[in-house]
Write a protein that holds these residues in place. Sequence first.
Motif, short mmCIF file in Angstrom:
data_model
loop_
_atom_site.label_atom_id
_atom_site.label_comp_id
_atom_site.label_asym_id
_atom_site.label_seq_id
_atom_site.Cartn_x
_atom_site.Cartn_y
_atom_site.Cartn_z
N GLY A 217 0.82 -1.20 0.00
CA GLY A 217 0.00 0.00 0.00
C GLY A 217 0.85 1.25 0.00
O GLY A 217 2.08 1.20 -0.13
N SER A 218 0.18 2.36 0.15
CA SER A 218 0.86 3.65 0.05
C SER A 218 0.73 4.42 1.35
O SER A 218 -0.32 4.41 2.01
N THR A 219 1.79 5.10 1.72
CA THR A 219 1.74 6.03 2.86
C THR A 219 1.75 7.47 2.35
O THR A 219 2.03 8.39 3.09
N LYS A 220 1.43 7.62 1.09
CA LYS A 220 1.45 8.95 0.49
C LYS A 220 0.08 9.37 -0.03
O LYS A 220 -0.04 10.25 -0.88
N GLY A 221 -0.95 8.72 0.47
CA GLY A 221 -2.28 9.19 0.17
C GLY A 221 -2.97 8.53 -1.00
O GLY A 221 -4.00 9.03 -1.46
N HIS A 222 -2.45 7.42 -1.49
CA HIS A 222 -3.15 6.70 -2.54
C HIS A 222 -3.98 5.59 -1.90
O HIS A 222 -3.57 4.98 -0.93
N ASP A 223 -5.10 5.34 -2.49
CA ASP A 223 -6.03 4.36 -1.93
C ASP A 223 -5.85 3.00 -2.60
O ASP A 223 -6.12 2.86 -3.79
N VAL B 107 -1.96 -3.93 -8.84
CA VAL B 107 -2.78 -2.81 -9.28
C VAL B 107 -3.75 -2.41 -8.16
O VAL B 107 -4.04 -1.24 -7.97
N ASP B 108 -4.19 -3.40 -7.40
CA ASP B 108 -5.12 -3.14 -6.30
C ASP B 108 -4.42 -2.92 -4.97
O ASP B 108 -4.74 -1.99 -4.23
N TYR B 109 -3.50 -3.80 -4.61
CA TYR B 109 -2.96 -3.66 -3.25
C TYR B 109 -1.67 -2.84 -3.17
O TYR B 109 -1.13 -2.64 -2.09
N GLY B 110 -1.21 -2.36 -4.29
CA GLY B 110 -0.08 -1.44 -4.26
C GLY B 110 1.26 -2.15 -4.09
O GLY B 110 1.32 -3.36 -3.91
N ASP C 108 1.43 7.32 10.45
CA ASP C 108 0.31 8.18 10.05
C ASP C 108 -0.66 7.48 9.11
O ASP C 108 -1.83 7.85 9.04
N HIS C 109 -0.17 6.51 8.36
CA HIS C 109 -1.00 5.88 7.33
C HIS C 109 -1.13 4.37 7.54
O HIS C 109 -1.35 3.64 6.59
N ILE C 110 -1.02 3.94 8.78
CA ILE C 110 -1.06 2.50 9.03
C ILE C 110 -2.35 1.88 8.50
O ILE C 110 -2.37 0.74 8.03
N LYS C 111 -3.43 2.64 8.53
CA LYS C 111 -4.71 2.10 8.07
C LYS C 111 -4.77 1.96 6.55
O LYS C 111 -5.69 1.37 6.01
N ASP C 112 -3.82 2.56 5.87
CA ASP C 112 -3.81 2.47 4.41
C ASP C 112 -3.02 1.27 3.91
O ASP C 112 -2.91 1.05 2.70
N LEU C 113 -2.46 0.51 4.85
CA LEU C 113 -1.62 -0.62 4.44
C LEU C 113 -2.37 -1.94 4.61
O LEU C 113 -3.27 -2.05 5.43
N ALA D 270 -3.38 2.11 -11.84
CA ALA D 270 -2.56 1.43 -12.83
C ALA D 270 -1.20 2.10 -12.97
O ALA D 270 -0.21 1.44 -13.26
N SER D 271 -1.19 3.41 -12.74
CA SER D 271 0.08 4.11 -12.90
C SER D 271 1.05 3.74 -11.78
O SER D 271 2.25 3.85 -11.93
N VAL D 272 0.50 3.29 -10.65
CA VAL D 272 1.37 2.82 -9.57
C VAL D 272 1.51 1.32 -9.78
O VAL D 272 0.90 0.53 -9.11
N SER D 273 2.28 0.95 -10.73
CA SER D 273 2.27 -0.42 -11.20
C SER D 273 3.19 -1.30 -10.37
O SER D 273 3.64 -0.94 -9.30
N ALA D 274 3.48 -2.44 -10.89
CA ALA D 274 4.26 -3.43 -10.16
C ALA D 274 5.75 -3.22 -10.32
O ALA D 274 6.54 -4.10 -10.02
N THR D 275 6.14 -2.06 -10.76
CA THR D 275 7.55 -1.88 -11.07
C THR D 275 8.45 -2.09 -9.86
O THR D 275 9.52 -2.67 -9.96
N THR D 276 7.99 -1.61 -8.70
CA THR D 276 8.83 -1.79 -7.52
C THR D 276 8.96 -3.25 -7.16
O THR D 276 10.04 -3.74 -6.87
N MET D 277 7.85 -3.94 -7.21
CA MET D 277 7.89 -5.36 -6.88
C MET D 277 8.76 -6.10 -7.88
O MET D 277 9.54 -6.96 -7.52
#
Length: 274
Positions: free
Chosen positions: A83-89, A112-115, A161-166, A231-238
């Motif tokens: 997930g994201s700690t920068k405000g993406h859902d 694409v869904d879980y970041g 701050d964003h634990i609930k977003d993970l 989709a723009s936050v794709s699997a590139t990091t993974m």
Amino acid sequence: MIVKRTGRLVVLATVPAAVFLTLGLSGPALAQGGKAYQIDLAQLNDSGSRGTVMLSLKGNQLTVQIESEGMVPGQPSAQHLHGSTKGHDFHCPDASDDTDGDGILSNTEATVDYGDINISLTTSGDTKATSGLAVERMPVADNLGKLSYNRTITVGQDVVDHIKDLHVVQHGIDRNNDDKYDFDGAGKSELDPKLPQEATAPTNCGEVKGASVGSIPVGGIETGGGSPQRASVSATTMTGAALAAAAAMAGAVAIRRRRAALVPVRTENTGKAA
Ligand SMILES: [Cu+2]
């Protein structure tokens, strides 16, 4: 989807002590002044796996406790906070995310869904995203497919701050019910053709209960029709993590195969994961 969204509106910001008692979790999880969040892990890929997670925060110390079952016996499971700690859902995927329709929800499809990986839930050493496939430092399920994990790690303020977003995601499926990760079950991993898809595909996922309450992602959740953004936050990091860890992973697969040979075959072969 409707059911999922409804569930995310349930307010459960602080888990009652009774929940910890029923899980047999001990005092430190309820550290004074800390907050705790429960996650129920639900199966993906018809894996039959499920579990419960407690995330306990005291200052910047995050204790992660996982009890899951229905994992592949004797095999390590890569597991992460996605997930994201920068405000993406982001949220947990479902079977409809199998966009290529091959019957397997791959990590790339699910990302694409879980970041992307935010924290790798290793048993030792660093917990960076780049350790995402450091399976030699990932927990191993017992002969019955049960997995326990408990680790306290220091996290950044963004995570606090964003634990609930993970979300917690565990990986590793056994499509052909032979108690190991192999290429016969589901072919090659899209992350690395040297790895079985069974080793990297997600087996379950869980969101913090009440995740959408009190932690509205900035600019993320209200944008509506967020698919292009996601989709723009794709699997590139993974993918990058997978490439970085590919050598270690390949070695671990060999070790696992030897170890798997020593593990008694499960007596219950229900075929439910087929
Ligand atoms: Cu993961």
